[in-house]
Design an enzyme around this catalytic site. Structure first.
Site, PDB file in Angstrom:
ATOM      1  NE  ARG A   1     -37.660 -20.189   2.654  1.00 29.55           N
ATOM      2  CZ  ARG A   1     -36.672 -20.942   2.203  1.00 29.55           C
ATOM      3  NH1 ARG A   1     -36.305 -20.859   0.954  1.00 29.55           N
ATOM      4  NH2 ARG A   1     -36.046 -21.774   3.013  1.00 29.55           N
TER       5      ARG A   1
ATOM      6  CE  LYS B   1     -37.170   5.562  16.274  1.00 29.72           C
ATOM      7  NZ  LYS B   1     -36.619   5.429  17.631  1.00 29.72           N
TER       8      LYS B   1
ATOM      9  CG  ASP C   1     -37.293   4.288  23.307  1.00 33.41           C
ATOM     10  OD1 ASP C   1     -38.276   4.202  22.541  1.00 33.41           O
ATOM     11  OD2 ASP C   1     -36.997   3.418  24.152  1.00 33.41           O
TER      12      ASP C   1
ATOM     13  N   GLY D   1     -42.573   2.671  19.914  1.00 34.13           N
ATOM     14  CA  GLY D   1     -43.424   3.587  20.663  1.00 34.13           C
ATOM     15  C   GLY D   1     -42.907   4.985  20.405  1.00 34.13           C
ATOM     16  CG  HIS D   2     -42.242   6.306  17.001  1.00 32.06           C
ATOM     17  ND1 HIS D   2     -42.141   6.197  15.639  1.00 32.06           N
ATOM     18  CD2 HIS D   2     -41.340   5.434  17.500  1.00 32.06           C
ATOM     19  CE1 HIS D   2     -41.218   5.290  15.340  1.00 32.06           C
ATOM     20  NE2 HIS D   2     -40.731   4.817  16.454  1.00 32.06           N
TER      21      HIS D   2
ATOM     22  CD  GLN E   1     -38.184  -1.257  16.219  1.00 28.87           C
ATOM     23  OE1 GLN E   1     -38.212  -1.468  15.018  1.00 28.87           O
ATOM     24  NE2 GLN E   1     -39.286  -1.079  16.923  1.00 28.87           N
TER      25      GLN E   1
ATOM     26  CG  LEU F   1     -34.805  13.816  24.811  1.00 28.91           C
ATOM     27  CD1 LEU F   1     -34.655  12.609  23.920  1.00 28.91           C
ATOM     28  CD2 LEU F   1     -35.538  13.434  26.092  1.00 28.91           C
TER      29      LEU F   1
ATOM     30  CE  LYS G   1     -39.161  18.243  18.758  1.00 31.77           C
ATOM     31  NZ  LYS G   1     -39.009  19.402  19.568  1.00 31.77           N
TER      32      LYS G   1
HETATM   33  P1  GDP Z   1     -38.959   7.467  19.659  1.00 38.18           P
HETATM   34  O1  GDP Z   1     -39.322   6.047  19.913  1.00 38.18           O
HETATM   35  O2  GDP Z   1     -37.623   7.626  19.036  1.00 38.18           O
HETATM   36  O3  GDP Z   1     -40.020   8.225  18.898  1.00 38.18           O
HETATM   37  O4  GDP Z   1     -38.849   8.158  21.103  1.00 38.18           O
HETATM   38  P2  GDP Z   1     -39.893   7.999  22.322  1.00 38.18           P
HETATM   39  O5  GDP Z   1     -41.133   8.727  21.979  1.00 38.18           O
HETATM   40  O6  GDP Z   1     -40.016   6.566  22.725  1.00 38.18           O
HETATM   41  O7  GDP Z   1     -39.091   8.702  23.489  1.00 38.18           O
HETATM   42  C1  GDP Z   1     -38.673  10.030  23.408  1.00 38.18           C
HETATM   43  C2  GDP Z   1     -39.337  10.835  24.537  1.00 38.18           C
HETATM   44  O8  GDP Z   1     -38.709  12.082  24.667  1.00 38.18           O
HETATM   45  C3  GDP Z   1     -40.811  11.145  24.306  1.00 38.18           C
HETATM   46  O9  GDP Z   1     -41.479  11.165  25.540  1.00 38.18           O
HETATM   47  C4  GDP Z   1     -40.776  12.552  23.685  1.00 38.18           C
HETATM   48  O10 GDP Z   1     -41.977  13.288  23.924  1.00 38.18           O
HETATM   49  C5  GDP Z   1     -39.637  13.139  24.428  1.00 38.18           C
HETATM   50  N1  GDP Z   1     -38.848  14.150  23.705  1.00 38.18           N
HETATM   51  C6  GDP Z   1     -38.514  14.190  22.390  1.00 38.18           C
HETATM   52  N2  GDP Z   1     -37.665  15.216  22.155  1.00 38.18           N
HETATM   53  C7  GDP Z   1     -37.465  15.822  23.334  1.00 38.18           C
HETATM   54  C8  GDP Z   1     -36.635  16.904  23.761  1.00 38.18           C
HETATM   55  O11 GDP Z   1     -35.915  17.520  22.988  1.00 38.18           O
HETATM   56  N3  GDP Z   1     -36.662  17.212  25.089  1.00 38.18           N
HETATM   57  C9  GDP Z   1     -37.424  16.538  25.986  1.00 38.18           C
HETATM   58  N4  GDP Z   1     -37.379  16.917  27.253  1.00 38.18           N
HETATM   59  N5  GDP Z   1     -38.206  15.509  25.625  1.00 38.18           N
HETATM   60  C10 GDP Z   1     -38.207  15.141  24.328  1.00 38.18           C
HETATM   61  P1  IMO Z   2     -38.803   2.803  19.141  1.00 43.18           P
HETATM   62  O1  IMO Z   2     -39.307   2.823  17.724  1.00 43.18           O
HETATM   63  C1  IMO Z   2     -36.328   0.930  22.184  1.00 43.18           C
HETATM   64  C2  IMO Z   2     -35.802  -3.390  21.960  1.00 43.18           C
HETATM   65  C3  IMO Z   2     -36.422  -4.228  23.059  1.00 43.18           C
HETATM   66  C4  IMO Z   2     -35.422  -5.365  23.127  1.00 43.18           C
HETATM   67  C5  IMO Z   2     -35.042  -5.565  21.661  1.00 43.18           C
HETATM   68  C6  IMO Z   2     -35.816  -6.674  20.953  1.00 43.18           C
HETATM   69  O2  IMO Z   2     -39.775   3.312  20.137  1.00 43.18           O
HETATM   70  O3  IMO Z   2     -37.462   3.459  19.230  1.00 43.18           O
HETATM   71  P2  IMO Z   2     -38.327  -6.849  20.078  1.00 43.18           P
HETATM   72  O4  IMO Z   2     -39.632  -6.723  20.809  1.00 43.18           O
HETATM   73  O5  IMO Z   2     -38.160  -5.845  18.991  1.00 43.18           O
HETATM   74  O6  IMO Z   2     -38.043  -8.235  19.628  1.00 43.18           O
HETATM   75  O7  IMO Z   2     -37.215  -6.524  21.207  1.00 43.18           O
HETATM   76  O8  IMO Z   2     -35.309  -4.326  21.010  1.00 43.18           O
HETATM   77  N1  IMO Z   2     -36.736  -2.489  21.252  1.00 43.18           N
HETATM   78  C7  IMO Z   2     -36.760  -1.171  21.422  1.00 43.18           C
HETATM   79  N2  IMO Z   2     -36.066  -0.382  22.274  1.00 43.18           N
HETATM   80  N3  IMO Z   2     -37.192   1.487  21.315  1.00 43.18           N
HETATM   81  C8  IMO Z   2     -37.869   0.719  20.448  1.00 43.18           C
HETATM   82  O9  IMO Z   2     -38.660   1.241  19.470  1.00 43.18           O
HETATM   83  C9  IMO Z   2     -37.703  -0.680  20.503  1.00 43.18           C
HETATM   84  N4  IMO Z   2     -38.238  -1.729  19.822  1.00 43.18           N
HETATM   85  C10 IMO Z   2     -37.621  -2.825  20.285  1.00 43.18           C
HETATM   86  O10 IMO Z   2     -36.509  -3.530  24.274  1.00 43.18           O
HETATM   87  O11 IMO Z   2     -34.275  -4.960  23.815  1.00 43.18           O
HETATM   88 MG    MG Z   3     -39.885   4.810  21.509  1.00 44.78          MG
END
Ligand code: GDP
Ligand code: IMO
Ligand code: MG
Length: 430
Positions: free
Chosen positions: A144, A18, A15, A42-43, A225, A332, A20
């Site tokens: 496997r 990535k 999170d 979740g991106h 991740q 962020l 963005k």
């Molecule tokens: P990812 O899993 O690495 O793609 O990240 P997520 O999408 O799960 O979480 C990042 C959150 O921060 C999302 O809601 C983005 O829209 C938001 N975001 C990304 N870059 C920025 C930033 O520079 N500032 C702010 N305020 N929000 C951001």
């Molecule tokens: P993105 O791509 C944040 C965390 C879960 C848990 C651990 C194992 O959005 O950055 P799993 O379901 O993979 O077996 O869970 O990894 N986890 C993440 N945390 N961002 C993610 O993906 C994650 N994918 C898995 O919360 O702690």
């Molecule tokens: Mg995410």
């Protein structure tokens, strides 16, 4: 440095933003490749005032020119995959340029069921997984006994193999966990339908990626991740079951290591984590709450509130070193606008006063560590409209310099908001 091919990976616990950064760069990419994980990712991408949540599908799908590849290292849940396609298509996104590796493993309902049963039986000792069946699917792969996308190309033998695996998994579900076995007819019907729909998208994607790189096309490798969730190099056992670091692309996309020119680590200006496991800089007080609210730190996949804390430089330095990171995309930064003082952890201290600069392997050691902090001055202004590095307040620039100093990698991109336009480029990447 401008790379022809680049990997974009998270350097913390996921999170990092990535999605963005990848979306920002994907406008110039010919191919975007996912190589590990599944729909546990979740991106979030904000584009043209709309918000898209991508889980399995590469973020390149939002750009009409890019081919999107789901590599052999990914585990594909067809139910999640088609849901995602339907949601994107309802928003007018063209999903016709998606290819799934013939070697990618398939997630089945028993993987999701076992993920939930294992978590529930562990009680408070659970990992806090996303319950998407990721761990059990990779377990079958390593044992496997998994089924792959190529198996789907022959429906009759696919259904036979599926039935065998379902019966074996039902034994475990019923006899070990005392839960209700899964329905054979329902699952075979459902997966026969998926096999038919997925068939035309299944390809030897390693060849697609190899040819694109060989022809000098721009290829972006999209991490999911974060490096601290890596099965080998993260906070084991509180990790995911794949390799979210740069090494994961070589196996997971099926290309040689020299095919990836640049490695960009996405780093949040502070730290968050969802799920269980030690987090040395976690703030369980009102400062942590303030970061969560300012950053809207709630999971894209599960909606869970994220644990928040100050920047953990020991973790980021570990990820920079173990992934050969060339540069950082810092995200962020705008979220820290309301604080008088901001802390950065540069080392840990054990209960016997020993200073630790490298991330420890043993979680008992990690759990006992206290963070040692440097304190930076806050800037207390809204920087979300800044379009150049020089426009950032002096305190924000000083904070970035501290991050570079502690982590050992240059900050090449600064993100000051979720939108594409809220991106400051100090050095072009792709
Ligand atoms: P990812 O899993 O690495 O793609 O990240 P997520 O999408 O799960 O979480 C990042 C959150 O921060 C999302 O809601 C983005 O829209 C938001 N975001 C990304 N870059 C920025 C930033 O520079 N500032 C702010 N305020 N929000 C951001
Ligand atoms: P993105 O791509 C944040 C965390 C879960 C848990 C651990 C194992 O959005 O950055 P799993 O379901 O993979 O077996 O869970 O990894 N986890 C993440 N945390 N961002 C993610 O993906 C994650 N994918 C898995 O919360 O702690
Ligand atoms: Mg995410």
């Amino acid at each position: 440095m401008v790379y022809k091919t680049a990997a974009i990976i998270g350097l913390q616990w996921g999170d990092e933003g990535k999605g963005k950064i990848i979306d920002y760069l994907a406008g110039r990419a010919d191919v975007v490749v996912r190589a590990q994980g599944g729909n546990n990712a979740g991106h979030t991408v904000v584009s043209g005032g709309r918000k898209y949540a991508l889980h399995l599908i590469p973020s390149g799908v939002l750009h009409p020119g890019a081919v999107n590849v789901i590599g052999n290292g990914v585990v594909v849940d067809p139910a999640g995959f088609f849901n995602e396609i339907e949601t994107l298509e309802a928003d007018g996104i063209d999903c016709s340029r998606i290819f799934i590796s013939d070697r990618a493993h398939i997630v089945f309902p028993w993987h999701r069921e076992l993920d939930a049963l294992i978590e529930e039986s562990a009680g408070s000792g659970g990992i806090g997984t996303t319950r998407r069946g990721i761990g059990p699917c990779y377990t079958d792969k390593a044992a496997r006994t998994g089924l792959r996308a190529c198996d789907m190309l022959n429906t009759r033998s696919f259904i036979n193999k599926l039935t065998e695996r379902l019966d074996a998994s039902n034994e475990v579900i019923g006899k070990i966990y005392g839960a209700k076995p899964l329905d054979r007819e329902k699952i075979t019907d459902e997966y026969a339908g998926y096999a038919e729909r997925m068939g035309p998208m299944i390809a030897d994607t390693g060849v697609i990626v190899y040819d694109a790189v060989s022809e000098g096309k721009a290829v972006l490798f999209e991490g999911a991740q974060g490096a601290m969730l890596d099965l080998d190099l993260g906070t084991y056992p509180y990790v995911t079951s794949s390799h979210p670091g740069s090494g994961g692309f070589i196996i997971g996309a099926g290309v040689g290591p020299r095919m990836i020119d640049g490695i960009v680590g996405v780093v949040k200006a502070y730290t968050t984590r969802v799920g269980a496991g030690p987090m040395v800089t976690e703030l369980t007080d009102e400062t942590g709450d303030a970061i969560r609210e300012a950053g809207n730190e709630y999971g894209t996949t599960t909606g869970r509130p994220r644990r928040c804390g100050w920047f953990d430089g020991v973790a980021v330095r570990h990820s920079v070193r173990t992934n050969g990171v060339d540069g950082i995309a810092l995200t962020l930064l705008d979220v820290l606008g309301g604080f008088d003082e901001i802390k950065l952890c540069y080392a840990y201290e054990t209960p016997d006063g020993e200073r630790i600069e490298n991330f420890p392997a043993l979680l008992d050691t990690l759990a006992a560590c206290k963070p040692l902090y440097r304190t930076a001055r806050g800037w207390q202004t809204d920087i979300s409209g800044c379009t150049s590095f020089d426009e950032l307040p002096e305190e924000a620039r000083a904070y970035i310099a501290e991050i570079e100093d502690i982590s050992g990698a240059p900050v090449k991109i600064v993100s000051v908001g979720p939108g594409r336009e809220q991106t400051i480029i100090r050095e072009e990447i792709l």
